[in-house]
Design a protein around this motif. Structure first.
Motif, PDB file in Angstrom:
ATOM      1  N   MET A   1       0.828  -1.202   0.000  1.00 16.85           N
ATOM      2  CA  MET A   1       0.000   0.000   0.000  1.00 16.85           C
ATOM      3  C   MET A   1       0.864   1.253   0.000  1.00 16.85           C
ATOM      4  O   MET A   1       0.549   2.248  -0.670  1.00 16.85           O
ATOM      5  N   LEU A   2       1.962   1.216   0.726  1.00 23.45           N
ATOM      6  CA  LEU A   2       2.875   2.359   0.749  1.00 23.45           C
ATOM      7  C   LEU A   2       3.458   2.605  -0.632  1.00 23.45           C
ATOM      8  O   LEU A   2       3.550   3.753  -1.096  1.00 23.45           O
ATOM      9  N   ARG A   3       3.822   1.543  -1.328  1.00 25.68           N
ATOM     10  CA  ARG A   3       4.417   1.710  -2.655  1.00 25.68           C
ATOM     11  C   ARG A   3       3.389   2.224  -3.663  1.00 25.68           C
ATOM     12  O   ARG A   3       3.700   3.064  -4.500  1.00 25.68           O
ATOM     13  N   LEU A   4       2.142   1.730  -3.579  1.00 26.72           N
ATOM     14  CA  LEU A   4       1.086   2.245  -4.446  1.00 26.72           C
ATOM     15  C   LEU A   4       0.848   3.726  -4.179  1.00 26.72           C
ATOM     16  O   LEU A   4       0.666   4.526  -5.109  1.00 26.72           O
ATOM     17  N   SER A   5       0.865   4.092  -2.904  1.00 27.04           N
ATOM     18  CA  SER A   5       0.666   5.500  -2.542  1.00 27.04           C
ATOM     19  C   SER A   5       1.794   6.368  -3.070  1.00 27.04           C
ATOM     20  O   SER A   5       1.558   7.405  -3.703  1.00 27.04           O
ATOM     21  N   ASP A   6       3.020   5.960  -2.837  1.00 29.80           N
ATOM     22  CA  ASP A   6       4.178   6.758  -3.265  1.00 29.80           C
ATOM     23  C   ASP A   6       4.219   6.936  -4.782  1.00 29.80           C
ATOM     24  O   ASP A   6       4.665   7.978  -5.279  1.00 29.80           O
TER      25      ASP A   6
ATOM     26  N   PHE B   1     -12.712  -5.670  -0.011  1.00 27.66           N
ATOM     27  CA  PHE B   1     -11.865  -4.501  -0.234  1.00 27.66           C
ATOM     28  C   PHE B   1     -11.782  -3.686   1.051  1.00 27.66           C
ATOM     29  O   PHE B   1     -12.794  -3.425   1.710  1.00 27.66           O
ATOM     30  N   ASP B   2     -10.558  -3.264   1.412  1.00 28.76           N
ATOM     31  CA  ASP B   2     -10.345  -2.513   2.653  1.00 28.76           C
ATOM     32  C   ASP B   2     -10.094  -1.043   2.306  1.00 28.76           C
ATOM     33  O   ASP B   2      -8.961  -0.576   2.237  1.00 28.76           O
ATOM     34  N   ARG B   3     -11.175  -0.309   2.086  1.00 21.13           N
ATOM     35  CA  ARG B   3     -11.060   1.092   1.676  1.00 21.13           C
ATOM     36  C   ARG B   3     -10.374   1.939   2.738  1.00 21.13           C
ATOM     37  O   ARG B   3      -9.559   2.812   2.421  1.00 21.13           O
ATOM     38  N   ALA B   4     -10.679   1.691   3.996  1.00 17.74           N
ATOM     39  CA  ALA B   4     -10.100   2.498   5.060  1.00 17.74           C
ATOM     40  C   ALA B   4      -8.582   2.347   5.110  1.00 17.74           C
ATOM     41  O   ALA B   4      -7.849   3.329   5.297  1.00 17.74           O
ATOM     42  N   ALA B   5      -8.090   1.119   4.946  1.00 18.72           N
ATOM     43  CA  ALA B   5      -6.637   0.911   4.969  1.00 18.72           C
ATOM     44  C   ALA B   5      -5.970   1.598   3.795  1.00 18.72           C
ATOM     45  O   ALA B   5      -4.907   2.214   3.939  1.00 18.72           O
ATOM     46  N   LEU B   6      -6.590   1.522   2.616  1.00 19.69           N
ATOM     47  CA  LEU B   6      -5.996   2.143   1.437  1.00 19.69           C
ATOM     48  C   LEU B   6      -6.034   3.666   1.522  1.00 19.69           C
ATOM     49  O   LEU B   6      -5.119   4.345   1.041  1.00 19.69           O
ATOM     50  N   ALA B   7      -7.069   4.206   2.134  1.00 19.60           N
ATOM     51  CA  ALA B   7      -7.242   5.661   2.181  1.00 19.60           C
ATOM     52  C   ALA B   7      -6.592   6.313   3.401  1.00 19.60           C
ATOM     53  O   ALA B   7      -6.832   7.493   3.669  1.00 19.60           O
ATOM     54  N   ARG B   8      -5.770   5.583   4.125  1.00 16.69           N
ATOM     55  CA  ARG B   8      -5.168   6.128   5.346  1.00 16.69           C
ATOM     56  C   ARG B   8      -4.455   7.448   5.065  1.00 16.69           C
ATOM     57  O   ARG B   8      -3.702   7.567   4.093  1.00 16.69           O
ATOM     58  N   GLU B   9      -4.652   8.448   5.912  1.00 16.29           N
ATOM     59  CA  GLU B   9      -4.215   9.811   5.611  1.00 16.29           C
ATOM     60  C   GLU B   9      -2.713   9.951   5.426  1.00 16.29           C
ATOM     61  O   GLU B   9      -2.254  10.780   4.641  1.00 16.29           O
ATOM     62  N   ASP B  10      -1.919   9.150   6.145  1.00 21.94           N
ATOM     63  CA  ASP B  10      -0.468   9.328   6.054  1.00 21.94           C
ATOM     64  C   ASP B  10       0.132   8.718   4.787  1.00 21.94           C
ATOM     65  O   ASP B  10       1.265   9.037   4.433  1.00 21.94           O
TER      66      ASP B  10
ATOM     67  N   PRO C   1      -2.177   7.809   1.568  1.00 18.57           N
ATOM     68  CA  PRO C   1      -3.397   7.456   0.846  1.00 18.57           C
ATOM     69  C   PRO C   1      -3.116   6.864  -0.525  1.00 18.57           C
ATOM     70  O   PRO C   1      -2.239   7.320  -1.255  1.00 18.57           O
ATOM     71  N   VAL C   2      -3.862   5.829  -0.871  1.00 16.57           N
ATOM     72  CA  VAL C   2      -3.829   5.247  -2.205  1.00 16.57           C
ATOM     73  C   VAL C   2      -5.052   5.755  -2.955  1.00 16.57           C
ATOM     74  O   VAL C   2      -6.170   5.736  -2.430  1.00 16.57           O
ATOM     75  N   ARG C   3      -4.866   6.208  -4.166  1.00 17.34           N
ATOM     76  CA  ARG C   3      -5.981   6.665  -4.992  1.00 17.34           C
ATOM     77  C   ARG C   3      -6.891   5.482  -5.306  1.00 17.34           C
ATOM     78  O   ARG C   3      -6.418   4.369  -5.554  1.00 17.34           O
ATOM     79  N   ILE C   4      -8.204   5.710  -5.308  1.00 14.91           N
ATOM     80  CA  ILE C   4      -9.173   4.626  -5.443  1.00 14.91           C
ATOM     81  C   ILE C   4     -10.161   4.941  -6.559  1.00 14.91           C
ATOM     82  O   ILE C   4     -10.641   6.067  -6.697  1.00 14.91           O
ATOM     83  N   GLY C   5     -10.471   3.914  -7.362  1.00 11.11           N
ATOM     84  CA  GLY C   5     -11.533   3.989  -8.355  1.00 11.11           C
ATOM     85  C   GLY C   5     -12.585   2.939  -8.051  1.00 11.11           C
ATOM     86  O   GLY C   5     -12.371   2.037  -7.238  1.00 11.11           O
ATOM     87  N   LEU C   6     -13.724   3.053  -8.706  1.00 12.14           N
ATOM     88  CA  LEU C   6     -14.831   2.104  -8.527  1.00 12.14           C
ATOM     89  C   LEU C   6     -15.214   1.553  -9.888  1.00 12.14           C
ATOM     90  O   LEU C   6     -15.253   2.294 -10.877  1.00 12.14           O
ATOM     91  N   ALA C   7     -15.513   0.248  -9.959  1.00 11.07           N
ATOM     92  CA  ALA C   7     -15.733  -0.371 -11.269  1.00 11.07           C
ATOM     93  C   ALA C   7     -16.649  -1.578 -11.181  1.00 11.07           C
ATOM     94  O   ALA C   7     -16.777  -2.219 -10.133  1.00 11.07           O
ATOM     95  N   THR C   8     -17.243  -1.925 -12.323  1.00 11.03           N
ATOM     96  CA  THR C   8     -18.144  -3.082 -12.398  1.00 11.03           C
ATOM     97  C   THR C   8     -17.401  -4.396 -12.569  1.00 11.03           C
ATOM     98  O   THR C   8     -17.866  -5.441 -12.108  1.00 11.03           O
ATOM     99  N   ASP C   9     -16.291  -4.414 -13.287  1.00  8.82           N
ATOM    100  CA  ASP C   9     -15.553  -5.631 -13.626  1.00  8.82           C
ATOM    101  C   ASP C   9     -16.417  -6.700 -14.280  1.00  8.82           C
ATOM    102  O   ASP C   9     -16.235  -7.896 -14.052  1.00  8.82           O
ATOM    103  N   VAL C  10     -17.382  -6.322 -15.105  1.00 14.02           N
ATOM    104  CA  VAL C  10     -18.066  -7.309 -15.953  1.00 14.02           C
ATOM    105  C   VAL C  10     -17.017  -7.997 -16.812  1.00 14.02           C
ATOM    106  O   VAL C  10     -16.097  -7.363 -17.320  1.00 14.02           O
ATOM    107  N   GLY C  11     -17.013  -9.400 -16.977  1.00 15.33           N
ATOM    108  CA  GLY C  11     -18.005 -10.288 -16.560  1.00 15.33           C
ATOM    109  C   GLY C  11     -17.836 -11.015 -15.244  1.00 15.33           C
ATOM    110  O   GLY C  11     -18.729 -11.760 -14.891  1.00 15.33           O
TER     111      GLY C  11
END
Length: 444
Positions: free
Chosen positions: A285-290, A310-319, A321-331
């Motif tokens: 998560m740190l590497r994704l954030s950086d 999905f752990d949104r809170a862990a990814l969005a931690r203020e110190d 933060p990892v950018r987040i998108g939302l998706a359907t992932d059909v199929g």
């Protein structure tokens, strides 16, 4: 040069909602702009002005008809940040975990996209479904065949939509009919980039399917494409499933973790989209954030395939933060509707003792996903200069919604929560591309 008399002008009237920034939580009125009777004035496909109808109606050129949706809620068109074009006939396939599901269903269907006629028909259906659900921009995986991406871009161009898409790169652990090589995957992708990237509204995404199906040589080729074409997108999958992670560990024993596999080949960065990101370590998560990379939340797929929460809170931690998108992932995902996707995202986060407010969900589907793509100046907001891609929502689309709306009493956030909990394609009254109606609900 276009003279004022050459301008194509359209206008859409109704209740307008657009987000300015990510809401801090429920009740954050400063995060958005809401107009109870607003007007979007469109010139040559882009928004020229947005405001109260009473203030702007005098600016309408003579003879311009106004599409009026007196009960509709008008937002920027929805944006889907992870979806698979060749999987429209894979959706709702019973009873398998990720790797088995790929072998049993997905790879079988994707082989059909070698046929240009099949690819063209699939692309037409795909765009129909997106627009019927209010989605005006999507980040899509093609098949390994370049013609699958040609078909999607051609269909999007014909309709005036903007897509981000790429040919899957896959040179191992798949049927022979679905594999390329490091060299051919690079060459085919480069040719598609030269043919489509930046042509009108179309953009390319370098697309190694995931680490299991790409050799080191192919991942190196994907990194080379990103270096050679600055600003281009990259999409792949990351940490979706425990068996997948264990397989990656065996295939890349020198890597510290799954994220490090991609990092070693230069695939992390602000235009890189990683689907799922469920089972990440703190270091990952740190590497994704950086790196500014984007973790894409695919709730209906994660539930259907049983991958995890999905752990949104862990990814969005203020110190960090990892950018987040939302998706359907059909199929793997079970609906083309971003409304249903947001409703399932709410449930996933509830199971993780987290929360997703209605404001946060609708921001994610519009401005937030545009920001994840680096396209805030083009889409995702009802602001001058953006493309006039719009969705008109009907919060009373079904008997259950009409019945529930009787208790709302004008509360916008409660209305939005009803839309994301009970809504689906039936709640989409109309969809606009570049200010022109591209889809309209029949017999509501």
């Amino acid at each position: 040069m276009t003279s004022p008399s050459d301008k194509t002008v359209t206008a859409i009237r109704g209740r307008l909602l657009s987000f300015r920034h990510a809401p801090a939580g429920p009740g954050d009125g400063g995060s958005h702009r809401y107009l109870a009777d607003g007007l979007v004035l469109v010139e040559n496909g882009r928004i020229a002005a947005v405001g109260d109808y009473a203030d702007l109606c005098g600016q309408l050129p003579e003879g311009v008809a106004v599409d009026h949706h007196p009960d509709g809620l008008i937002l920027p068109g929805f944006i889907d940040t992870h979806i698979h074009l060749p999987q429209t006939q894979v959706i709702a396939s019973y009873g398998a975990r990720l790797l088995d599901w790929l072998e049993k269903y997905t790879f079988v269907e994707e082989q059909k996209y070698a046929d240009p006629a099949h690819a063209a028909a699939g692309a037409a259906f795909f765009l129909d479904e997106l627009l019927r659900n209010g989605t005006t921009t999507a980040v899509a995986y093609g098949s390994v065949h370049p013609q699958s991406v040609d078909a999607l871009f051609a269909e999007a161009e014909r309709r005036g939509a903007g897509m981000i898409a790429g040919k899957v790169m896959m040179d191992r652990h798949a049927p022979a009919a679905l594999t390329d090589s490091a060299e051919s995957g690079y060459a085919d992708s480069k040719a598609l980039i030269e043919r489509w990237h930046g042509r009108g509204r179309q953009r390319y995404a370098v697309t190694p399917r995931f680490a299991i199906t790409s050799t080191q040589a192919q991942l190196e080729a994907a990194g080379a494409l990103l270096r050679e074409h600055p600003g281009i997108h990259m999409q792949t999958h990351l940490s979706e499933n425990a068996e997948e992670i264990a397989t990656v560990r065996r295939l890349f024993p020198a890597a510290r973790d799954y994220t490090d596999v991609y990092d070693r080949f230069g695939l992390l960065g602000p235009t890189s989209l990683f689907g799922h990101c469920i089972h990440l370590s703190e270091e990952e998560m740190l590497r994704l954030s950086d790196s500014g990379s984007v973790a894409v939340f695919c709730p209906t797929s994660n539930l259907f395939i049983g991958s995890g929460l999905f752990d949104r809170a862990a990814l969005a931690r203020e110190d960090r933060p990892v950018r987040i998108g939302l998706a359907t992932d059909v199929g793997g995902g079970t609906s083309y509707s971003m409304l249903r996707t947001a409703g399932e995202a709410y449930k996933v986060l509830q199971l993780n003792r987290q929360n997703l407010s209605a404001l946060a969900a609708f921001d994610l589907m519009t401005r937030g996903n545009a920001a994840a793509l680096g396209l805030e100046s083009e889409i995702g907001m009802l602001e001058p200069g953006r493309w006039a891609d719009l969705v008109v929502l009907d919060p009373r689309a079904t008997p259950a919604m009409r019945h529930r709306m009787q208790t709302v009493g004008g509360d916008l956030e409660e209305e939005l929560f009803i839309l994301m909990t009970l809504g689906d394609d039936r709640a989409v009254a109309a969809t606009y591309l570049r200010g022109r109606k591209a889809q309209e609900r029949q017999n509501p």
